[in-house]
Design a protein around this motif. Structure first.
Motif, PDB file in Angstrom:
ATOM      1  N   ALA A 151       0.834  -1.207   0.000  1.00  0.00           N
ATOM      2  CA  ALA A 151       0.000   0.000   0.000  1.00  0.00           C
ATOM      3  C   ALA A 151       0.868   1.256   0.000  1.00  0.00           C
ATOM      4  O   ALA A 151       0.571   2.231  -0.700  1.00  0.00           O
ATOM      5  N   PHE A 152       1.942   1.221   0.762  1.00  0.00           N
ATOM      6  CA  PHE A 152       2.862   2.362   0.801  1.00  0.00           C
ATOM      7  C   PHE A 152       3.464   2.611  -0.576  1.00  0.00           C
ATOM      8  O   PHE A 152       3.533   3.746  -1.040  1.00  0.00           O
ATOM      9  N   ILE A 153       3.886   1.565  -1.250  1.00  0.00           N
ATOM     10  CA  ILE A 153       4.451   1.703  -2.596  1.00  0.00           C
ATOM     11  C   ILE A 153       3.405   2.263  -3.556  1.00  0.00           C
ATOM     12  O   ILE A 153       3.700   3.135  -4.369  1.00  0.00           O
ATOM     13  N   GLY A 154       2.181   1.784  -3.451  1.00  0.00           N
ATOM     14  CA  GLY A 154       1.108   2.283  -4.307  1.00  0.00           C
ATOM     15  C   GLY A 154       0.812   3.753  -4.064  1.00  0.00           C
ATOM     16  O   GLY A 154       0.633   4.530  -5.007  1.00  0.00           O
ATOM     17  N   GLY A 170      -1.718   9.082   3.637  1.00  0.00           N
ATOM     18  CA  GLY A 170      -1.961   7.641   3.583  1.00  0.00           C
ATOM     19  C   GLY A 170      -0.771   6.846   4.081  1.00  0.00           C
ATOM     20  O   GLY A 170      -0.921   5.875   4.827  1.00  0.00           O
ATOM     21  N   ALA A 171       0.414   7.252   3.671  1.00  0.00           N
ATOM     22  CA  ALA A 171       1.622   6.561   4.133  1.00  0.00           C
ATOM     23  C   ALA A 171       1.792   6.710   5.634  1.00  0.00           C
ATOM     24  O   ALA A 171       2.183   5.759   6.323  1.00  0.00           O
ATOM     25  N   ALA A 172       1.488   7.891   6.162  1.00  0.00           N
ATOM     26  CA  ALA A 172       1.607   8.102   7.609  1.00  0.00           C
ATOM     27  C   ALA A 172       0.640   7.213   8.378  1.00  0.00           C
ATOM     28  O   ALA A 172       0.996   6.648   9.414  1.00  0.00           O
ATOM     29  N   VAL A 173      -0.567   7.071   7.888  1.00  0.00           N
ATOM     30  CA  VAL A 173      -1.544   6.199   8.548  1.00  0.00           C
ATOM     31  C   VAL A 173      -1.057   4.752   8.523  1.00  0.00           C
ATOM     32  O   VAL A 173      -1.133   4.046   9.529  1.00  0.00           O
ATOM     33  N   LEU A 174      -0.552   4.320   7.375  1.00  0.00           N
ATOM     34  CA  LEU A 174      -0.059   2.946   7.266  1.00  0.00           C
ATOM     35  C   LEU A 174       1.134   2.684   8.176  1.00  0.00           C
ATOM     36  O   LEU A 174       1.322   1.574   8.657  1.00  0.00           O
ATOM     37  N   LEU A 175       1.931   3.710   8.394  1.00  0.00           N
ATOM     38  CA  LEU A 175       3.129   3.550   9.212  1.00  0.00           C
ATOM     39  C   LEU A 175       2.916   4.026  10.647  1.00  0.00           C
ATOM     40  O   LEU A 175       3.881   4.242  11.379  1.00  0.00           O
ATOM     41  N   ASP A 176       1.659   4.200  11.041  1.00  0.00           N
ATOM     42  CA  ASP A 176       1.285   4.635  12.390  1.00  0.00           C
ATOM     43  C   ASP A 176       1.886   5.992  12.758  1.00  0.00           C
ATOM     44  O   ASP A 176       2.313   6.216  13.886  1.00  0.00           O
ATOM     45  N   LEU A 210       4.095  17.072   4.558  1.00  0.00           N
ATOM     46  CA  LEU A 210       5.372  16.661   3.974  1.00  0.00           C
ATOM     47  C   LEU A 210       5.194  16.076   2.576  1.00  0.00           C
ATOM     48  O   LEU A 210       6.003  16.337   1.671  1.00  0.00           O
ATOM     49  N   GLY A 211       4.143  15.294   2.387  1.00  0.00           N
ATOM     50  CA  GLY A 211       3.876  14.716   1.071  1.00  0.00           C
ATOM     51  C   GLY A 211       3.587  15.776   0.029  1.00  0.00           C
ATOM     52  O   GLY A 211       4.078  15.702  -1.100  1.00  0.00           O
ATOM     53  N   ALA A 212       2.795  16.773   0.394  1.00  0.00           N
ATOM     54  CA  ALA A 212       2.477  17.852  -0.542  1.00  0.00           C
ATOM     55  C   ALA A 212       3.732  18.626  -0.921  1.00  0.00           C
ATOM     56  O   ALA A 212       3.991  18.873  -2.105  1.00  0.00           O
ATOM     57  N   ALA A 213       4.522  18.981   0.077  1.00  0.00           N
ATOM     58  CA  ALA A 213       5.751  19.736  -0.184  1.00  0.00           C
ATOM     59  C   ALA A 213       6.730  18.927  -1.028  1.00  0.00           C
ATOM     60  O   ALA A 213       7.343  19.454  -1.967  1.00  0.00           O
ATOM     61  N   ALA A 214       6.862  17.658  -0.711  1.00  0.00           N
ATOM     62  CA  ALA A 214       7.799  16.812  -1.448  1.00  0.00           C
ATOM     63  C   ALA A 214       7.365  16.627  -2.893  1.00  0.00           C
ATOM     64  O   ALA A 214       8.202  16.671  -3.807  1.00  0.00           O
ATOM     65  N   ASN A 215       6.078  16.444  -3.122  1.00  0.00           N
ATOM     66  CA  ASN A 215       5.612  16.229  -4.488  1.00  0.00           C
ATOM     67  C   ASN A 215       5.752  17.493  -5.329  1.00  0.00           C
ATOM     68  O   ASN A 215       6.165  17.429  -6.479  1.00  0.00           O
TER      69      ASN A 215
END
Length: 65
Positions: free
Chosen positions: A7-10, A34-40, A49-54
């Protein structure tokens, strides 16, 4: 654990999408949260962080977005 990794890769793959700044921010935020939720982790921090990184990635490598 295997499902979380897949899921993280997706979700990470989705982060490379978006033609406009808004789309890039939105897709990156979704993938990060989504990645943060999956990784607790904290989904708000992951989203920011995801928005800034993308957005940064798409500005650096526009041909890949």
């Amino acid at each position: 654990m295997r499902i979380k990794i897949l899921a993280f890769i997706g979700l990470t793959a989705l982060a490379g999408c978006g033609d406009t700044f808004g789309e890039q921010s939105l897709f990156g935020a979704g993938a990060g949260a989504g990645a943060a939720v999956l990784l607790d982790g904290n989904p708000v921090v992951g989203g920011v962080l995801g928005a800034a990184a993308n957005v940064a990635f798409c500005k650096q490598f526009p041909e890949r977005c």
